[in-house]
Design an enzyme around this catalytic site. Structure first.
Site, PDB file in Angstrom:
ATOM      1  N   ASN A 114       0.837  -1.125   0.107  1.00  0.00           N
ATOM      2  CA  ASN A 114       0.252  -0.033   0.020  1.00  0.00           C
ATOM      3  C   ASN A 114       0.783   1.235  -0.071  1.00  0.00           C
ATOM      4  O   ASN A 114       2.022   1.137   0.509  1.00  0.00           O
ATOM      5  CB  ASN A 114      -0.957   0.073   1.278  1.00  0.00           C
ATOM      6  CG  ASN A 114      -0.518   0.580   2.422  1.00  0.00           C
ATOM      7  OD1 ASN A 114      -0.718   1.994   2.476  1.00  0.00           O
ATOM      8  ND2 ASN A 114       0.071  -0.077   3.091  1.00  0.00           N
ATOM      9  N   PHE A 118      -1.450   8.006   4.450  1.00  0.00           N
ATOM     10  CA  PHE A 118      -2.149   8.712   5.636  1.00  0.00           C
ATOM     11  C   PHE A 118      -3.453   9.422   5.141  1.00  0.00           C
ATOM     12  O   PHE A 118      -3.693  10.448   5.597  1.00  0.00           O
ATOM     13  CB  PHE A 118      -1.200   9.909   6.476  1.00  0.00           C
ATOM     14  CG  PHE A 118       0.055   9.069   7.317  1.00  0.00           C
ATOM     15  CD1 PHE A 118      -0.074   7.876   7.431  1.00  0.00           C
ATOM     16  CD2 PHE A 118       0.882  10.039   7.842  1.00  0.00           C
ATOM     17  CE1 PHE A 118       1.238   7.289   8.199  1.00  0.00           C
ATOM     18  CE2 PHE A 118       1.907   9.567   8.663  1.00  0.00           C
ATOM     19  CZ  PHE A 118       2.019   8.073   8.675  1.00  0.00           C
ATOM     20  N   SER A 182       6.090   4.963   8.522  1.00  0.00           N
ATOM     21  CA  SER A 182       5.511   4.908   7.233  1.00  0.00           C
ATOM     22  C   SER A 182       6.323   5.154   6.087  1.00  0.00           C
ATOM     23  O   SER A 182       7.037   6.294   5.982  1.00  0.00           O
ATOM     24  CB  SER A 182       4.027   5.449   7.208  1.00  0.00           C
ATOM     25  OG  SER A 182       3.611   5.507   5.627  1.00  0.00           O
ATOM     26  N   ASN A 184       5.272   5.846   3.147  1.00  0.00           N
ATOM     27  CA  ASN A 184       4.404   6.686   2.252  1.00  0.00           C
ATOM     28  C   ASN A 184       4.043   7.954   2.260  1.00  0.00           C
ATOM     29  O   ASN A 184       3.557   8.498   1.627  1.00  0.00           O
ATOM     30  CB  ASN A 184       2.963   5.799   2.354  1.00  0.00           C
ATOM     31  CG  ASN A 184       3.096   4.314   1.783  1.00  0.00           C
ATOM     32  OD1 ASN A 184       3.717   3.974   1.088  1.00  0.00           O
ATOM     33  ND2 ASN A 184       2.517   3.560   2.453  1.00  0.00           N
ATOM     34  N   THR A 185       4.752   8.637   3.426  1.00  0.00           N
ATOM     35  CA  THR A 185       4.714  10.040   3.578  1.00  0.00           C
ATOM     36  C   THR A 185       6.410  10.444   3.413  1.00  0.00           C
ATOM     37  O   THR A 185       7.175  10.157   4.046  1.00  0.00           O
ATOM     38  CB  THR A 185       4.370  10.420   5.066  1.00  0.00           C
ATOM     39  OG1 THR A 185       2.816  10.191   4.971  1.00  0.00           O
ATOM     40  CG2 THR A 185       4.427  12.137   5.036  1.00  0.00           C
ATOM     41  N   LYS A 224       6.250   3.829  16.890  1.00  0.00           N
ATOM     42  CA  LYS A 224       6.095   2.785  15.843  1.00  0.00           C
ATOM     43  C   LYS A 224       7.410   2.994  14.755  1.00  0.00           C
ATOM     44  O   LYS A 224       7.457   3.926  14.154  1.00  0.00           O
ATOM     45  CB  LYS A 224       4.841   2.682  15.176  1.00  0.00           C
ATOM     46  CG  LYS A 224       4.713   1.518  14.007  1.00  0.00           C
ATOM     47  CD  LYS A 224       3.324   1.385  13.782  1.00  0.00           C
ATOM     48  CE  LYS A 224       2.994   0.029  12.965  1.00  0.00           C
ATOM     49  NZ  LYS A 224       1.622  -0.097  12.519  1.00  0.00           N
ATOM     50  N   ASN A 253       6.306  -1.500  11.302  1.00  0.00           N
ATOM     51  CA  ASN A 253       5.512  -1.040  10.056  1.00  0.00           C
ATOM     52  C   ASN A 253       5.876  -2.011   8.836  1.00  0.00           C
ATOM     53  O   ASN A 253       6.612  -3.036   8.944  1.00  0.00           O
ATOM     54  CB  ASN A 253       5.700   0.427   9.870  1.00  0.00           C
ATOM     55  CG  ASN A 253       4.854   1.192   9.410  1.00  0.00           C
ATOM     56  OD1 ASN A 253       3.800   0.665   8.612  1.00  0.00           O
ATOM     57  ND2 ASN A 253       4.364   2.420  10.036  1.00  0.00           N
TER      58      ASN A 253
END
Length: 346
Positions: A114, A118, A182, A184-185, A224, A253
């Site tokens: 994915n 966020f 994450s 993805n940021t 995390k 993560n």
């Protein structure tokens, strides 16, 4: 017991685009939670109480953040038998996340990729949803609230977003998770480096203590981290957690590695890989953390749990509690009591 076997629902859901299936599932749970129809997936919670970070968890199995980013389905998801549910990641302002498509199944490896980024409705909406939930916590379940930064916020000002998140969720959380892992940021994982982590955790801990004094509530703070860390990086993070009085760590993560899925459809999609391929990487980080932090520091293990045996392996690696996400998508609600029972025997 659930009245509708997940084996009947899964072919329909897996026939949909991965994110569409996600939205259909959460929308259904949001509409039907706390109604008689909830019996379609509700399960008796395994009793295996344990105290971690000063909190009494009904059992050791929890839902990882990311599945319910807006906190819409706390009661419905909790009814699957979880001892604790973590929702978010929430950012101060609403944001759409990355462009679609942004979620991909790799069923040959029981995995997902994915790059959601966020996507969420923002802090105000999130808190309202948390307020609406009631039955899960009334039955003793614990709620974790996971905070992050907006994509538009420069990384050098990330602490401002995390402070806003901390202040917003503090009155409503049993514990709070700071998500710095994450993929993805943009640049988010830079916050795991030594100086950046100190610059983040110092102000967060100071504000947390102020909130503790003003509210009279002690809310543990977890961080995390990613699975893509070497031993030295884990050691630096462990030292920083100790130095700033952080209450626990969640490992891990999603991974940016593709070694385990090379050649498969969607394997080269950008984003975080979760599910079975991250199992060993997560366990490696858990073992390193346990070695660096000692016996008593709380660790929540997450990554690639698809069976009760996998959950037990997380505990054996050094975790105190275990969370599910991708395993729930592939195995369905029956995985929750299976894992809880497996860990209760340890």
């Amino acid at each position: 017991m659930s009245l509708i076997p997940y084996s009947l629902a899964r072919p329909f859901l897996f026939g949909l685009d991965a994110e569409h299936a996600h939205e259909v599932t959460l929308g259904t749970i949001a509409r039907l939670q706390n109604t008689p129809a909830q019996c379609a997936w509700a399960q008796t919670r395994v009793k295996d109480p344990v105290t971690v970070a000063g909190l009494r968890f009904p059992n050791r199995i929890g839902l990882a953040a990311g599945l319910d980013k807006n906190g819409r389905c706390i009661d419905g998801l909790g009814a699957m038998g979880f001892g604790f549910v973590e929702v978010g990641t929430v950012t101060p302002k609403a944001q759409p996340g990355n462009d679609k498509p942004r979620m991909f199944r790799l069923p040959q490896k029981q995995a997902l990729i994915n790059r959601l980024g966020f996507n969420n409705e923002g802090l105000d909406s999130f808190v309202r949803n948390v307020h609406r939930s009631y039955s899960f916590r009334a039955a003793g379940g614990l709620l974790g609230l996971n905070i992050g930064k907006n994509a538009a916020t420069p990384i050098e000002h990330a602490v401002d977003d995390y402070l806003l998140g901390l202040e917003g969720v503090y009155p409503h959380a049993d514990y709070i998770t700071v998500n710095i892992s994450s993929p993805n940021t943009k640049n988010l994982r830079q916050l795991q480096s030594d100086e950046a982590l100190d610059a983040l955790l110092g102000p967060l801990q100071t504000r947390r203590l102020q909130l503790q004094d003003s509210t009279g509530r002690t809310v543990p703070l977890f961080v995390k981290i990613a699975p893509d860390l070497d031993e030295e990086q884990v050691s630096v993070i462990a030292a920083s957690l100790r130095r700033h009085g952080i209450d626990g760590v969640i490992a891990t993560n999603t991974t940016i590695s593709r070694d385990a899925v090379k050649g498969l459809p969607h394997a080269e999609e950008t984003g975080g890989l979760s599910g079975a391929p991250v199992f060993e990487a997560s366990n490696r980080v858990i073992r390193l953390l346990r070695s660096a932090l000692g016996r008593d520091f709380p660790i929540i293990g997450v990554g690639g749990v698809l069976s009760g045996e996998d959950a037990r392996a997380k505990l054996q690696a050094g975790a105190d509690l275990v969370q599910l996400y991708t395993g729930l998508i592939y195995r369905g609600p029956a995985l929750v009591p299976e894992c809880a029972k497996a860990m209760a025997r340890l």
